[in-house]
Design an enzyme around this catalytic site. Structure first.
Site, mmCIF file in Angstrom:
data_model
loop_
_atom_site.group_PDB
_atom_site.id
_atom_site.type_symbol
_atom_site.label_atom_id
_atom_site.label_comp_id
_atom_site.label_asym_id
_atom_site.label_seq_id
_atom_site.Cartn_x
_atom_site.Cartn_y
_atom_site.Cartn_z
ATOM 1 C CG ASP B 22 -1.983 1.000 1.246
ATOM 2 O OD1 ASP B 22 -2.062 1.756 0.265
ATOM 3 O OD2 ASP B 22 -2.733 1.066 2.226
ATOM 4 C CG ASP B 117 -3.591 3.962 -2.777
ATOM 5 O OD1 ASP B 117 -4.461 3.089 -2.908
ATOM 6 O OD2 ASP B 117 -3.682 4.883 -1.961
ATOM 7 C CD GLU B 118 -5.618 -0.607 -0.803
ATOM 8 O OE1 GLU B 118 -5.690 -1.257 0.241
ATOM 9 O OE2 GLU B 118 -6.616 -0.227 -1.440
#
Lengths: 180, 304
Positions: B22, B117-118
């Site tokens: 993350d 974003d992960e």
């Protein structure tokens, strides 16, 4: 809004926690359709192949600043500028040169420097450096414990670096594109 | 309630380790890559019409800036507190995300991009050197892209989420947290609330509390068949996942993306219903693509 948020399974919290999806919707819809993705699939956000595949023929001989012989077999293989300029796409950035401190190294104002963050700076590398939060392009010099940044223009002094300089190499300049 | 002895012995042998990577405060971190002067300063990023706060650096979080805080009401406070405000630049964030994901792809044979974003990574075969692999990954993403990431590793996605949370919270972890042993998992879950778990919102937590399940550990110990009867197969999987039994493979889980929220703030007070209706219908009319995508019905929550 609070009840709606709960029904939709968002994390608990104040009603003001409005979440926004950062997607240009028209482009998203188009990609969803093209790739048969479900509405909202995050993968639609990425341009899987953002690079354009334009290539140009490459002359097999080097041109000594003259006109190459028309008889030359000009096709070695087509030249892809992306391949030529970008070794590691994930780590490559471009920055426009400002100032004349690196003229001696062939970097002129308006040129574009290709920065590769995956390279490690060694003595003699040209680097995009940070000094106290400001970007500068200089030649990185290292002899033993002494580190300094050297301009390629006699009008500019060297910058000696110590622990208090707030110095960091942001990336190594791997190529430059000369704007004529 | 004891743990299910029939299932438990297999808990650690089922499935390969899964990492959740993350990006830390992703949008704020993207801004900092190209504006190094913003490092160490409180930074917030605003939504695309500068309506509200959609990302906060750790420093901004520490100053109590709320997610979703309306910009026009916070402007003065931010200025006084020295908070740096950036308009969002989604082209940049998309580009940086693609770079991070490409780097991650070098560290696993199986990558699931879960959000901008992960990502989940299968780490099958890396068992002997998970910690070193995770630290190498983290260092490479940081060096190549400039984006700091946290890595949580566990036998299931649900526990990997928990591990990631701890990797972020615990400064001593160095951005990496492994929850591989039963003991480590028990200790980690003991520090959390139900709503800290992936996929448990306030309403579900209330329903669980109503039948006496008040903590993640109690949920893990619950009879999974009972949980399926009372709730759903999704919650049953949650129980098993908490025990370390992988029920959610890579790419199987999709978060609830059936809803899209677009928020707009008015530049001045709108006082009549008629004026409000007009504004909303004009706005909705300019977004036919959005309407078509979601089948026509658009709820419009409004708040002062």
């Amino acid at each position: 809004m609070g009840e709606t948020a709960k029904r939709m399974g968002r994390p608990p919290g104040e009603p003001s926690k409005v979440v926004r999806l950062p997607l240009p919707v028209a482009a998203l819809a188009k990609r969803l359709a093209e790739r048969s993705l479900r509405a909202g699939d995050i993968n639609a956000f990425f341009d899987v192949e953002p690079r354009r595949a334009a290539t140009v023929p490459l002359m097999a001989t080097s041109a000594a600043c003259g006109f190459p012989s028309p008889a030359d077999d000009y096709l070695d293989r087509p030249l892809d500028f992306n391949d030529l300029l970008i070794e590691n796409p994930s780590a490559t950035f471009a920055v426009r040169i400002a100032g004349e401190s690196m003229k001696g190294a062939g970097l002129f104002p308006g040129d574009i420097a290709v920065v590769d963050r995956s390279r490690t700076a060694v003595d003699g590398s040209i680097v995009l450096a940070l000094i106290d939060g400001e970007f500068t392009i200089k030649r990185y010099r290292k002899k033993g414990a002494r580190i300094w940044l050297q301009a390629e223009n006699p009008a500019f002094a060297n910058i000696e670096l110590n622990e208090d300089s707030g110095f960091e190499v942001w990336g190594v300049i791997a190529k430059s594109i000369r704007m004529l | 309630m004891g743990r299910d002895r029939e299932v438990d012995p297999h808990a650690l042998s089922v499935g390969a380790p899964i990492a959740l990577v993350d990006c830390n405060n992703f949008y704020a971190s993207c801004e900092r890559v190209f504006q190094p002067r913003l490092r160490g300063k409180p930074v917030v990023v605003l939504s695309n019409n500068d309506g509200c706060v959609i990302a906060r650096s750790n420093e901004a979080k520490a100053l109590g800036v709320e997610m979703g805080a309306p910009w026009h009401l916070s402007k003065e406070n931010f200025r006084k507190a020295g908070i740096v405000v950036r308009s969002s630049n989604y082209t940049l964030y998309g580009d940086m995300s693609a770079r991070v994901m490409r780097v991650l792809a070098d560290f696993t044979p199986n990558l699931e991009i879960y959000s901008i974003d992960e990502a989940f990574l299968s780490l099958a075969g890396f068992d002997a050197r998970l910690d070193a692999h995770a630290r190498d990954l983290r260092r490479t993403v940081q060096q190549w892209t400039g984006i700091p990431v946290s890595v949580g590793i566990a036998p299931t996605k649900t526990l990997a989420k928990v591990a990631n949370r701890l990797a972020k919270k615990d400064a001593a972890a160095g951005g990496v947290c492994l929850l591989l042993s039963d003991q480590a998992q028990t200790e980690a879950l003991g520090r959390l609330e139900l709503t800290d778990l992936w996929g448990i919102a306030g309403r579900m937590a209330e329903r669980l509390r109503a039948i006496g399940i008040t903590t993640p550990l109690e949920l893990r110990e619950a009879d999974h068949r009972l949980v399926r009867e009372r709730f759903s197969v999704v919650m049953e999987r949650m129980v098993l996942e908490l025990r370390g039994i992988a029920c959610l493979g890579l790419e199987e889980v999709t978060p609830d993306r059936k809803s899209l929220v677009a928020s707009r703030s008015f530049g001045r007070p709108v006082e009549t219903r008629r004026e409000l209706e007009k504004a909303v219908s004009v706005y909705a009319g300019t977004r036919p693509a959005k309407t078509a995508l979601f089948g026509g019905s658009i709820p419009v929550p409004i708040r002062p």
